[in-house]
Design a protein around this motif. Structure first.
Motif, mmCIF file in Angstrom:
data_model
loop_
_atom_site.group_PDB
_atom_site.id
_atom_site.type_symbol
_atom_site.label_atom_id
_atom_site.label_comp_id
_atom_site.label_asym_id
_atom_site.label_seq_id
_atom_site.Cartn_x
_atom_site.Cartn_y
_atom_site.Cartn_z
ATOM 1 N N LEU A 166 0.918 -1.221 0.134
ATOM 2 C CA LEU A 166 -0.058 -0.018 -0.190
ATOM 3 C C LEU A 166 0.856 1.160 -0.013
ATOM 4 O O LEU A 166 2.248 1.400 0.305
ATOM 5 C CB LEU A 166 -0.937 -0.002 1.291
ATOM 6 C CG LEU A 166 -1.873 -1.162 1.494
ATOM 7 C CD1 LEU A 166 -2.403 -1.161 2.813
ATOM 8 C CD2 LEU A 166 -2.717 -1.377 0.330
ATOM 9 N N SER A 167 0.187 2.305 -0.381
ATOM 10 C CA SER A 167 0.869 3.549 0.076
ATOM 11 C C SER A 167 -0.136 4.333 1.124
ATOM 12 O O SER A 167 -1.188 4.200 1.019
ATOM 13 C CB SER A 167 0.714 4.560 -1.317
ATOM 14 O OG SER A 167 -0.467 4.799 -1.820
ATOM 15 N N PRO A 168 0.464 5.254 1.805
ATOM 16 C CA PRO A 168 -0.206 5.861 2.954
ATOM 17 C C PRO A 168 -1.468 6.458 2.357
ATOM 18 O O PRO A 168 -2.367 6.272 3.274
ATOM 19 C CB PRO A 168 0.730 6.854 3.614
ATOM 20 C CG PRO A 168 2.289 6.259 3.306
ATOM 21 C CD PRO A 168 2.054 5.619 1.984
ATOM 22 N N THR A 169 -1.448 7.154 1.290
ATOM 23 C CA THR A 169 -2.710 7.736 0.973
ATOM 24 C C THR A 169 -3.823 6.812 0.618
ATOM 25 O O THR A 169 -5.033 7.467 0.357
ATOM 26 C CB THR A 169 -2.506 8.688 -0.113
ATOM 27 O OG1 THR A 169 -1.922 8.125 -1.246
ATOM 28 C CG2 THR A 169 -1.543 9.751 0.306
ATOM 29 N N GLU A 170 -3.518 5.674 0.369
ATOM 30 C CA GLU A 170 -4.786 4.548 0.110
ATOM 31 C C GLU A 170 -5.547 4.202 1.377
ATOM 32 O O GLU A 170 -6.722 3.652 1.065
ATOM 33 C CB GLU A 170 -4.252 3.327 -0.661
ATOM 34 C CG GLU A 170 -3.408 3.746 -1.944
ATOM 35 C CD GLU A 170 -3.095 2.256 -2.497
ATOM 36 O OE1 GLU A 170 -3.779 1.364 -3.141
ATOM 37 O OE2 GLU A 170 -1.746 1.650 -1.987
#
Length: 695
Positions: A166-170
């Motif tokens: 994941l990326s944090p903004t997801e």
């Protein structure tokens, strides 16, 4: 295929933020140790490296919780884990640490080289920032709901429930792990690795083992779940990944315009294998480069499945981009080991800690090696139970291996004064000679195919054959009527015993040493794999030593005590510097008007059921007095459905509905959570009517 000149074997660097448990040992360190010991017996040049991973958000988060410095955390657990590995007999050539000056120098040199070659792209982006804590948040400092599986405790870089990257903004409803508040996006600059530019050669390398027309591995040797995870990443399309972080603990980025930035832990940590090699070479006044830069070196990474993509995609990109390094020949990653029907959880102290096992079972490290390798999660998750541990020790090590060897040595002393009798034919159709000849060949093939469970089983089958042969030929009944046949039987049994002393060395090194000592066999004669497979390891007239018991019985009360210890709810992790609970910091102030907007009421749970394919989610039907509504709550790891049905609970009525795993949740049940993550209901006294207002 020609054997390589040397082998560089790496075992995943354990985080120095807690002690080692049996899941680590079964999944990584025992298989790596078996492989290294076997190769040394084959006369191969072997360098087996490991060390503490002492950077990254996990370290700083623990330090913050305990109110100490990161240095105190890593120093404490580096020593605990180094000592545990040493006491357990893992045969590292060096156990290094990434906080060392040499590692910082090595990692900075690596970064600078890649930077000067234009491998990275520098760009400004928006990243999460915690205004209350006054700092940018690394991936592991951000928690939220996984957009793929709904797991409510996913990290900003990975969901440990479903394994998604994941990326944090997801993340859904992200929150800071420091303050608990919702972070805000703020601009910052970082150096990125454009992984998408490497997809073509990675796919070719993983599919057919070719790189620049040079074979690096036979892809058929790689485990299916390893290749599958890598190809899944590639099929999803690689993305650029930041190689630096805004943190104050780690390897400083060696650039003028990089104040307050450190290297990303997955750039820093794998270079720890190289810095460990450099330290080992310096200690022995040798050249380190052939172990990482010579095409005649085979690089093998041992690790667990959660580290696959970092070692099979990110680290290979970094190595190839540098230009001087070889790529891994194999990455025989294992799945996970569960414990007594549950996942091992360090936060809930649901684990068997290695240092505690060594204290509780002094002198029984081979017993743990045997059991953990017998159930190693080589291709799927497996499970350790104390009952199974006792049964394997008692019914296999003691009743088969130990019993056979003890009887052979005792009878040899009884009939021949400990002198090896003449060989001969006993006319029994047990295939002793052929089995002894084939066993080292088959075990070698299995070990070199990374099938360590099966390899150990094959050695044990030789002991089973010996036990069956001795029991069924009954030499104690023949001694008076056919002493020549007894000589042949016991010579055969002694040759089996001697071969076990060789073949068990990679698997049960202490036991193998004791067998060879009982037989008065010198290490020079038994330390080579080629010694096995012979019917003449013990020559006629050779005198053996006295019998000694190799294993003791594991009694029920010992196992009961371990189960009780494991299940004690208030047990705390040993070696903690503080016994005081660590609480989440207070959130930002709200006004009284904000509080009065909450509609809190008493409800009663009418129905409850776990949400399929989740660990924590439970679907509740709650009578609120006003209606009957569905609420999805993250409580299934602490309660069963039967525990919940009929309970009075406090419900947040006017929380906006949202879908969780496809189920519309129409409120929230209030819970209290202690520092160990254990939940309890915030509930009114029993029998309060549903719909009563909570003020």
């Amino acid at each position: 295929m020609k054997a390589p000149k040397r082998y560089t074997i790496t075992a995943a660097l354990p985080y120095a933020n807690g002690p080692l448990h049996i899941g680590h040992i079964a999944g990584v360190y025992i298989p790596a140790d078996i492989y290294a010991r076997y190769l040394r017996m084959q006369g191969r040049q072997v360098l087996f490296v490991c060390g503490s991973d002492e950077h990254g958000a996990a370290i700083t988060m623990r330090a913050r919780k305990e109110g100490v410095s990161p240095r105190e955390i890593v120093d404490r657990y580096h020593e605990i884990n180094r000592n545990a590995f040493e006491q357990f007999g893992i045969s590292f050539d060096i156990y290094h640490r990434t906080s060392s000056e040499l590692h910082h120098e090595c990692a900075q040199e690596f970064f600078t080289h890649l930077h000067n070659q234009g491998v990275f792209t520098e760009k400004e982006s928006e990243q999460y920032y915690d205004p209350e804590a006054g700092q940018f948040l690394a991936d592991r400092y951000i928690l939220g709901e996984c957009p793929k599986c709904g797991h409510p405790e996913a990290y900003g870089d990975q969901c440990e429930k479903c394994g998604s990257t994941l990326s944090p903004t997801e993340l859904i409803n992200p929150r800071s792990a420091i303050s608990g508040t919702r972070p805000e996006l703020k601009k910052t600059s970082h150096w990125y690795l454009p992984m998408q530019l490497h997809e073509e050669w990675l796919r070719t390398w993983l599919n057919d083992g070719q790189l620049n027309d040079k074979p690096h591995h036979d892809p058929k040797e790689w485990k299916n779940h390893v290749l599958g995870q890598c190809r899944s990443w590639l099929d999803g399309g690689l993305q650029e990944r930041a190689m630096t972080r805004d943190l104050d603990w780690g390897v400083k980025v060696p650039l003028q315009n990089a104040k307050g930035k450190v290297l990303y832990v997955w750039l820093d940590a794998p270079i720890g294998y190289i810095s460990a090699t450099r330290q080992w070479a310096a200690d022995h006044q040798l050249d380190w480069k052939p172990w990482w830069q010579d095409e005649d070196t085979r690089l093998v990474h041992f690790l667990a499945k959660d580290n696959i993509v970092f070692h099979c995609i990110i680290f290979p990109i970094i190595l190839k981009s540098h230009g001087a390094y070889i790529l891994p020949h194999n990455v025989p990653a294992n799945e996970f080991l569960n414990l007594e029907g549950k996942k091992i959880s360090t936060s809930r102290n649901w684990a068997v800690w290695l240092h505690e096992y060594l204290e509780d079972f002094a002198g029984k490290r081979d017993e743990l090696r045997y059991v953990l390798n017998s159930i190693a999660p080589e291709n799927k998750d497996s499970e350790f139970t104390w009952k199974d541990f006792a049964e394997r020790v008692n019914n296999e090590l003691l009743a088969i291996l130990g019993n056979f060897i003890n009887r052979v040595v005792v009878l040899s002393h009884k009939y021949y004064g400990g002198v090896v009798p003449e060989a001969g034919s006993d006319e029994s159709d047990y295939g002793i000679e052929e089995n002894i000849r084939q066993c080292p060949v088959e075990v070698a093939r299995l070990i070199e195919g990374y099938k360590f469970r099966e390899a150990q089983q094959r050695v044990m089958n030789l002991a089973r054959l010996g036990n069956k042969y001795l029991t069924e030929t009954e030499p104690w009944k023949l001694q008076k009527t056919d002493p020549r046949k007894v000589q042949a039987i016991l010579n055969n049994c002694l040759q089996i015993t001697a071969n076990l002393g060789v073949l068990l060395q990679p698997f049960l090194p202490d036991t193998a040493e004791r067998i060879c000592k009982m037989l008065n066999l010198e290490p020079e004669k038994t330390g080579r794999w080629s010694a096995a497979g012979s019917m003449h390891l013990l020559t006629t007239g050779h005198t053996i030593g006295a019998a000694e018991l190799l294993f003791g019985r594991i009694e029920n009360d010992v196992i009961d005590a371990q189960v009780a210890k494991l299940k004690t709810e208030d047990s705390v992790l040993h070696q903690e510097s503080s016994t005081q609970p660590v609480h989440t910091p207070q959130l930002a102030d709200i006004s009284f008007d904000d509080f009065t907007k909450l509609d809190l009421r008493v409800g009663k749970v009418l129905e409850a059921a776990p949400v399929p394919k989740t660990d924590k989610l439970m679907q509740l039907l709650v009578d609120t007095g006003l209606d009957k509504r569905t609420i999805v709550s993250g409580i299934a790891h602490c309660f069963t459905a039967q525990d919940v049905i009929g309970r009075e609970v406090c419900v947040v009525m006017n929380l906006a509905p949202r879908k969780i795993r496809g189920i519309e949740s129409q409120g929230m049940v209030l819970m209290a959570e202690n520092s160990e993550g254990v939940l309890t209901f915030v509930a009114p006294p029993a029998n309060w009517p549903a719909g009563s207002v909570v003020r």
